[in-house]
Design a protein around this motif. Structure first.
Motif, mmCIF file in Angstrom:
data_model
loop_
_atom_site.group_PDB
_atom_site.id
_atom_site.type_symbol
_atom_site.label_atom_id
_atom_site.label_comp_id
_atom_site.label_asym_id
_atom_site.label_seq_id
_atom_site.Cartn_x
_atom_site.Cartn_y
_atom_site.Cartn_z
ATOM 1 N N CYS A 108 -2.511 -0.639 -0.961
ATOM 2 C CA CYS A 108 -2.849 0.711 -1.424
ATOM 3 C C CYS A 108 -2.740 1.741 -0.297
ATOM 4 O O CYS A 108 -2.127 2.799 -0.464
ATOM 5 N N TYR A 126 0.771 2.797 0.568
ATOM 6 C CA TYR A 126 1.333 3.724 -0.428
ATOM 7 C C TYR A 126 0.771 5.140 -0.239
ATOM 8 O O TYR A 126 1.521 6.121 -0.285
ATOM 9 N N THR A 127 -0.536 5.263 -0.024
ATOM 10 C CA THR A 127 -1.105 6.609 0.124
ATOM 11 C C THR A 127 -0.650 7.260 1.426
ATOM 12 O O THR A 127 -0.468 8.477 1.483
ATOM 13 N N ALA A 162 2.805 8.441 0.740
ATOM 14 C CA ALA A 162 2.715 9.610 -0.137
ATOM 15 C C ALA A 162 2.416 10.880 0.666
ATOM 16 O O ALA A 162 2.952 11.950 0.375
ATOM 17 N N ASP A 190 4.345 7.056 -5.415
ATOM 18 C CA ASP A 190 3.575 6.224 -4.483
ATOM 19 C C ASP A 190 2.089 6.215 -4.831
ATOM 20 O O ASP A 190 1.428 5.176 -4.745
ATOM 21 N N CYS A 191 1.561 7.355 -5.216
ATOM 22 C CA CYS A 191 0.141 7.413 -5.592
ATOM 23 C C CYS A 191 -0.121 6.611 -6.860
ATOM 24 O O CYS A 191 -1.172 5.969 -6.994
ATOM 25 N N LYS A 245 -8.008 8.899 -2.225
ATOM 26 C CA LYS A 245 -6.839 9.514 -1.589
ATOM 27 C C LYS A 245 -5.649 9.566 -2.548
ATOM 28 O O LYS A 245 -4.904 10.560 -2.580
ATOM 29 N N ALA A 246 -5.461 8.491 -3.307
ATOM 30 C CA ALA A 246 -4.329 8.448 -4.245
ATOM 31 C C ALA A 246 -4.477 9.522 -5.319
ATOM 32 O O ALA A 246 -3.513 10.219 -5.650
ATOM 33 N N ARG A 261 -3.930 13.039 -3.520
ATOM 34 C CA ARG A 261 -2.552 13.333 -3.122
ATOM 35 C C ARG A 261 -1.637 13.450 -4.327
ATOM 36 O O ARG A 261 -0.703 14.261 -4.331
ATOM 37 N N ARG A 262 -1.907 12.651 -5.371
ATOM 38 C CA ARG A 262 -1.093 12.811 -6.589
ATOM 39 C C ARG A 262 -1.366 14.170 -7.228
ATOM 40 O O ARG A 262 -0.450 14.832 -7.717
ATOM 41 N N ASP A 295 -6.298 14.309 -12.615
ATOM 42 C CA ASP A 295 -6.498 13.463 -11.434
ATOM 43 C C ASP A 295 -7.714 13.906 -10.625
ATOM 44 O O ASP A 295 -8.492 13.067 -10.142
#
Length: 299
Positions: free
Chosen positions: A219, A222-223, A226, A241-242, A254-255, A258-259, A275
């Motif tokens: 995870c 990916y973040t 991102a 990625d998020c 964070k995901a 950032r998304r 989100d």
């Protein structure tokens, strides 16, 4: 005059677009192939099931989880107990926070092939999420888990027909020493990426994170990637990625943040607000999220 492409050509072209990360064009090619099969009136259940599962993979990558569930369910009606549609539907259910249904699909996959690491990981995540959500009696609230017939277990022991595959989907459990080495290499590459970010070299950092993710789906990697995509204004890649990060950790702050940032830049304000609201369920006093929500409400 050139002949119109057939089903096989369209599927191969879709697979190539998928490998290049062009998920929208890939989905369109799979849709054209499906339309040809239906127009021709062919039964071709197996071929249609593969195409639906392939298109579902595109939807999952693009964060269109409802469409992913729909395509996977149709694929499984045509050919029951397909590993790829079960894994993709499970991931979509997980992203939609429908943890009971995700748990059932992950457990079904393990009946078919008990060596698939992503299904083991999924069961562990869903067990944790359901325990938090429903308490110690969470198993009593589960829908029934289907019994997989021996014939299906035998069928899916062979490699499946061509289509897009994410490395995390069907990777078997490795030997302990190999797994440890891969994990350590993945960690080292991620740290190299982190150092490059500190130096402001986001393009090279993306390369390091990408190498790390080939070895271990994590995870935080990916973040981190991102964040680089956000900095480079590659907003669609940041969203993807998020979405992958949230598949691994459904409540990752964070995901979500950032998304939401990337979706705001893409002018998808409704999804961005959704989100932020999901993030605030976990951290109600997150000042950055509250500030972004104010900006979104003014947009």
């Amino acid at each position: 005059m050139e002949a119109a492409p057939g089903v096989s050509e369209l599927r191969r072209a879709g697979n190539e677009e998928f490998r290049r990360g062009q998920y929208g064009p890939a989905a369109a090619l799979y849709s054209r192939a499906l339309a040809l099969l239906e127009a021709a009136g062919e039964a071709a259940a197996a071929e249609r099931s593969v195409l639906l599962a392939n298109r579902a993979a595109c939807h999952l990558k693009d964060g269109a989880c409802g469409l992913c569930v729909s395509d996977c369910s149709r694929a499984l009606e045509l050919v029951p107990f397909g590993i790829k549609p079960l894994l993709r539907r499970a991931a979509a259910y997980e992203a939609l926070e429908r943890y009971q249904l995700a748990y059932v699909d992950y457990k079904t996959v393990l009946q078919i092939d008990c060596t698939i690491q992503s299904a083991h990981d999924g069961v562990n995540r869903m067990t944790k999420a359901l325990l938090e959500k429903d308490g110690v009696n969470w198993r009593e609230k589960l829908p029934p888990i289907p019994t997989v017939p021996i014939s299906a277990q035998t069928r899916w022991s062979a490699p499946s027909a061509g289509g897009p595959t994410s490395p995390s989907e069907t990777a078997p459990l490795g030997k302990p020493d190999q797994t440890a080495a891969r994990t350590e290499r993945a960690r080292s590459l991620k740290e190299e990426g982190n150092e490059l970010v500190k130096k402001g070299n986001h393009k090279k950092a993306i390369q390091k994170y990408s190498e790390s993710l080939k070895l271990k789906q994590e995870c935080a990697t990916y973040t981190n990637r991102a964040l680089c995509y956000l900095t480079l204004k590659q907003y669609k890649e940041a969203v993807q990625d998020c979405t992958e990060a949230l598949r691994l950790e459904p409540n990752n702050v964070k995901a979500f943040y950032r998304r939401a940032q990337a979706l705001k830049e893409l002018k998808d304000y409704k999804s961005s607000i959704a989100d932020i609201n999901s993030l605030l369920k976990t951290e109600p006093k997150n000042t950055a999220a509250l500030r972004l929500l104010q900006e979104l409400n003014r947009a």
